[in-house]
Design a protein around this motif. Structure first.
Motif, mmCIF file in Angstrom:
data_model
loop_
_atom_site.group_PDB
_atom_site.id
_atom_site.type_symbol
_atom_site.label_atom_id
_atom_site.label_comp_id
_atom_site.label_asym_id
_atom_site.label_seq_id
_atom_site.Cartn_x
_atom_site.Cartn_y
_atom_site.Cartn_z
ATOM 1 N N ILE A 1 0.767 -2.576 4.806
ATOM 2 C CA ILE A 1 -0.147 -3.223 3.867
ATOM 3 C C ILE A 1 -1.532 -3.421 4.485
ATOM 4 C CG2 ILE A 1 0.404 -5.607 4.530
ATOM 5 C CD1 ILE A 1 0.196 -6.387 1.600
ATOM 6 N N TRP A 2 -1.593 -3.479 5.824
ATOM 7 C CA TRP A 2 -2.890 -3.687 6.474
ATOM 8 C C TRP A 2 -3.796 -2.467 6.361
ATOM 9 C CZ3 TRP A 2 -4.539 -8.355 7.590
ATOM 10 C CH2 TRP A 2 -3.584 -9.369 7.700
ATOM 11 N N PHE A 3 -3.221 -1.292 6.104
ATOM 12 C CA PHE A 3 -4.055 -0.108 5.910
ATOM 13 C C PHE A 3 -4.839 -0.179 4.600
ATOM 14 C CE2 PHE A 3 -0.978 1.593 8.983
ATOM 15 C CZ PHE A 3 -1.847 2.175 9.893
ATOM 16 N N THR A 4 -4.477 -1.090 3.712
ATOM 17 C CA THR A 4 -5.271 -1.252 2.490
ATOM 18 C C THR A 4 -6.689 -1.729 2.810
ATOM 19 O OG1 THR A 4 -4.405 -3.513 2.163
ATOM 20 C CG2 THR A 4 -3.241 -1.698 1.062
ATOM 21 N N TRP A 5 -6.855 -2.403 3.957
ATOM 22 C CA TRP A 5 -8.206 -2.793 4.369
ATOM 23 C C TRP A 5 -9.049 -1.553 4.657
ATOM 24 C CZ3 TRP A 5 -10.690 -7.340 4.175
ATOM 25 C CH2 TRP A 5 -9.903 -8.486 3.949
ATOM 26 N N CYS A 6 -8.451 -0.565 5.299
ATOM 27 C CA CYS A 6 -9.166 0.692 5.552
ATOM 28 C C CYS A 6 -9.499 1.388 4.236
ATOM 29 C CB CYS A 6 -8.312 1.615 6.417
ATOM 30 S SG CYS A 6 -7.742 0.885 7.972
ATOM 31 N N MET A 7 -8.525 1.430 3.326
ATOM 32 C CA MET A 7 -8.748 2.056 2.030
ATOM 33 C C MET A 7 -9.881 1.374 1.279
ATOM 34 S SD MET A 7 -4.696 2.342 1.124
ATOM 35 C CE MET A 7 -4.959 2.504 -0.642
ATOM 36 N N ASN A 8 -9.888 0.042 1.291
ATOM 37 C CA ASN A 8 -10.903 -0.702 0.554
ATOM 38 C C ASN A 8 -12.293 -0.513 1.156
ATOM 39 O OD1 ASN A 8 -8.890 -1.640 -1.111
ATOM 40 N ND2 ASN A 8 -8.648 -3.583 -0.048
ATOM 41 N N ALA A 9 -12.370 -0.587 2.486
ATOM 42 C CA ALA A 9 -13.662 -0.362 3.140
ATOM 43 C C ALA A 9 -14.146 1.063 2.892
ATOM 44 C CB ALA A 9 -13.546 -0.628 4.642
ATOM 45 N N GLY A 10 -13.199 2.021 2.903
ATOM 46 C CA GLY A 10 -13.567 3.413 2.684
ATOM 47 C C GLY A 10 -14.100 3.673 1.287
ATOM 48 N N VAL A 11 -13.409 3.145 0.266
ATOM 49 C CA VAL A 11 -13.854 3.413 -1.099
ATOM 50 C C VAL A 11 -15.176 2.708 -1.385
ATOM 51 C CG1 VAL A 11 -12.658 1.500 -2.281
ATOM 52 C CG2 VAL A 11 -13.031 3.656 -3.474
ATOM 53 N N ILE A 12 -15.387 1.518 -0.826
ATOM 54 C CA ILE A 12 -16.672 0.836 -1.009
ATOM 55 C C ILE A 12 -17.784 1.620 -0.318
ATOM 56 C CG2 ILE A 12 -17.977 -1.213 -0.311
ATOM 57 C CD1 ILE A 12 -15.520 -2.879 -0.942
ATOM 58 N N LEU B 1 3.996 2.588 2.509
ATOM 59 C CA LEU B 1 3.898 3.555 3.608
ATOM 60 C C LEU B 1 2.816 4.607 3.396
ATOM 61 C CD1 LEU B 1 5.068 4.446 6.320
ATOM 62 C CD2 LEU B 1 6.752 5.819 5.068
ATOM 63 N N PRO B 2 2.630 5.176 2.184
ATOM 64 C CA PRO B 2 1.574 6.179 2.000
ATOM 65 C C PRO B 2 0.159 5.650 2.222
ATOM 66 C CG PRO B 2 3.198 6.356 0.235
ATOM 67 C CD PRO B 2 3.489 5.088 0.979
ATOM 68 N N CYS B 3 -0.016 4.331 2.295
ATOM 69 C CA CYS B 3 -1.352 3.782 2.544
ATOM 70 C C CYS B 3 -1.923 4.284 3.865
ATOM 71 C CB CYS B 3 -1.307 2.249 2.543
ATOM 72 S SG CYS B 3 -0.970 1.517 0.935
ATOM 73 N N TRP B 4 -1.051 4.538 4.834
ATOM 74 C CA TRP B 4 -1.498 5.070 6.121
ATOM 75 C C TRP B 4 -2.210 6.405 5.926
ATOM 76 C CZ3 TRP B 4 2.291 5.820 10.880
ATOM 77 C CH2 TRP B 4 1.532 5.954 12.048
ATOM 78 N N CYS B 5 -1.614 7.266 5.130
ATOM 79 C CA CYS B 5 -2.204 8.589 4.863
ATOM 80 C C CYS B 5 -3.436 8.483 3.974
ATOM 81 C CB CYS B 5 -1.158 9.493 4.226
ATOM 82 S SG CYS B 5 -1.751 11.172 3.886
ATOM 83 N N ILE B 6 -3.393 7.590 2.979
ATOM 84 C CA ILE B 6 -4.555 7.439 2.095
ATOM 85 C C ILE B 6 -5.771 6.952 2.885
ATOM 86 C CG2 ILE B 6 -5.456 6.213 0.078
ATOM 87 C CD1 ILE B 6 -2.592 6.090 -0.994
ATOM 88 N N ALA B 7 -5.543 6.039 3.829
ATOM 89 C CA ALA B 7 -6.639 5.570 4.681
ATOM 90 C C ALA B 7 -7.221 6.720 5.498
ATOM 91 C CB ALA B 7 -6.133 4.462 5.598
ATOM 92 N N TRP B 8 -6.352 7.629 5.979
ATOM 93 C CA TRP B 8 -6.810 8.822 6.687
ATOM 94 C C TRP B 8 -7.720 9.663 5.790
ATOM 95 C CZ3 TRP B 8 -6.363 11.441 11.385
ATOM 96 C CH2 TRP B 8 -6.523 12.817 11.356
ATOM 97 N N MET B 9 -7.377 9.749 4.515
ATOM 98 C CA MET B 9 -8.169 10.562 3.593
ATOM 99 C C MET B 9 -9.540 9.949 3.311
ATOM 100 S SD MET B 9 -5.457 12.164 0.868
ATOM 101 C CE MET B 9 -4.238 10.874 0.734
#
Length: 428
Positions: A53-64, A125-133
């Motif tokens: 769930i902590w990778f959602t921080w990467c996803m959020n920072a990335g999309v912003i 679990l896929p959040c890890w890969c989405i953050a990579w993207m």
């Protein structure tokens, strides 16, 4: 004969007083062992309980960061803020990846058992890969086009995208195969969580990032771009169909059982993800094929031609309008759910608030591309308003998260929920 058995025999021979004393001593020793098990060091607590769930921080920072980079109304310093968001994404991704790797290396059997035994963990679990993207898209958009960047970083973005392809499909098959093999998540007493949409969003994200890499990377050739575009079209098809199937079931669940629990109400924004991300992916794939000339330069067969690409781009925009409208409906429904909880005094902050930013950001990406395709002031204004809203939510989440970490209620929880006699689930 064991030591305890010998002590019991001695106790019987010497009377009840000695037997009682021996039992008291053993109880005290067991209590000390349980206390040691229940209290952990900060490092052990951090690694043992670490969740994707902590990778959602990467996803959020990335999309912003991406949205700030592409925002219709640019001003001095906005690109700098976008780069800062990218740096935050990169640093957090490296730190979290190290922690999650250690989580599996140090607690191998326990980690795997907890992962495959939890619907929530598997969904996340896929959040890890989405953050990579998100990092892949930024390398394509920003780094490859920087004065010090160039074609080398274009090749890096291409390699990272193909790695993400294998990774994301692996996560997709692993998650759903495990669900089918181990879980009965449609039983009357167990609801399907909205997080089940994440694998579908991940596949659509793969398509969107493929469109970014094939259209915005510095000096990318048609020979590199076309295979990415074709694979991305396949991926967006999977994302759309999975998204429709899963959101149909989840919407029926809402109609039958009402809003999610107050703590999980922000997960309603997950409904937006498959529609918003797929709509943005279709528009950008059509643009990569036609406007950026990938199909025209490749020019093979009937489909991979400039003539077919012009028709394809128009069809993609039309489909994107359908899905953007449905994504907007889900967003309004999610806002109504949050408002309903607030009116009844049930609105509370939990880590699920991170589910607001990335799914909504996918819809904003689609609106942003529509604004460019139609030269629409309306879409530009709406895009800007929602981006400001997402930035505000990001900082609200940051304040609450840091406060909970400081209080020892989040991320580093020294009391081990796995200790004997402890009930409940571990903190994330």
């Amino acid at each position: 004969m064991t030591v305890e058995a010998a002590e019991e025999r001695v106790g019987k021979d010497n009377g009840p007083d000695l037997q009682s004393a021996n039992r008291t001593q053993r109880d005290l020793e067991r209590n000390d062992e349980n206390l040691d098990t229940a209290t952990r060091s900060a490092f052990r607590a951090l690694v043992e309980d670490f969740s994707p769930i902590w990778f959602t921080w990467c996803m959020n920072a990335g999309v912003i960061g991406v949205l700030l980079h592409q925002l219709p109304y640019q001003f001095s310093g906005l690109r700098v803020l976008s780069t800062v968001a990218f740096c935050v994404d990169l640093v957090l991704y490296i730190v979290f990846s190290v922690l999650y790797t250690l989580h599996f290396l140090i607690y191998r059997r326990q980690s795997y058992a907890e992962l495959t035994g939890s619907v929530i963990e598997l969904c996340l679990l896929p959040c890890w890969c989405i953050a990579w993207m998100t990092l892949t898209s930024f390398i394509s958009l920003t780094v490859s086009n920087a004065p010090w960047g160039g074609h080398a970083f274009t090749m890096l973005a291409v390699v990272m995208w193909w790695i993400a392809t294998a990774w994301m499909y692996g996560m997709l098959f692993f998650a759903f195969a495990t669900f089918i093999r181990q879980h009965t998540i449609v039983s009357p007493d167990q609801q399907l969580p909205a997080l089940i949409i994440i694998p579908a969003v991940g596949v659509s994200t793969l398509a969107l990032v493929g469109a970014v890499v094939s259209s915005d990377s510095h000096d990318i050739s048609a020979r590199l771009a076309v295979p990415i575009i074709i694979t991305s079209f396949c991926s967006v098809g999977i994302g759309i169909l999975l998204g429709f199937k899963l959101t149909t079931y989840l919407f029926h669940q809402l109609l039958a059982k009402g809003w999610p629990a107050p703590a999980n109400t922000p997960t309603l924004f997950m409904f937006i993800g498959p529609m918003g991300q797929s709509a943005a992916a279709l528009q950008m794939l059509g643009s990569a094929a036609n406007t950026h000339g990938a199909f025209g330069d490749y020019h093979r067969g009937l489909f991979l031609t400039g003539t077919a690409a012009s028709v394809l781009e128009v069809a993609c925009v039309l489909l994107a309008l359908f899905m953007t409208a449905l994504g907007a409906v889900w967003m309004v429904l999610a806002l109504i759910g949050m408002l309903d909880r607030a009116v009844h005094g049930q609105l509370m902050w939990t880590p699920t608030w991170n589910a607001i930013i990335f799914p909504t950001g996918t819809l904003v990406t689609s609106l942003l591309v529509l604004a460019q395709e139609m030269d629409s002031p309306f879409f530009r204004v709406v895009t800007t308003i929602i981006v400001v809203f997402l930035v505000i939510v990001f900082f609200i989440n940051l304040v609450f998260t840091l406060t909970r970490i400081w209080q020892g209620k989040l991320l580093i929880v020294k009391r081990n929920p796995r200790a004997p006699g402890k009930e409940g689930t571990k903190e994330k």
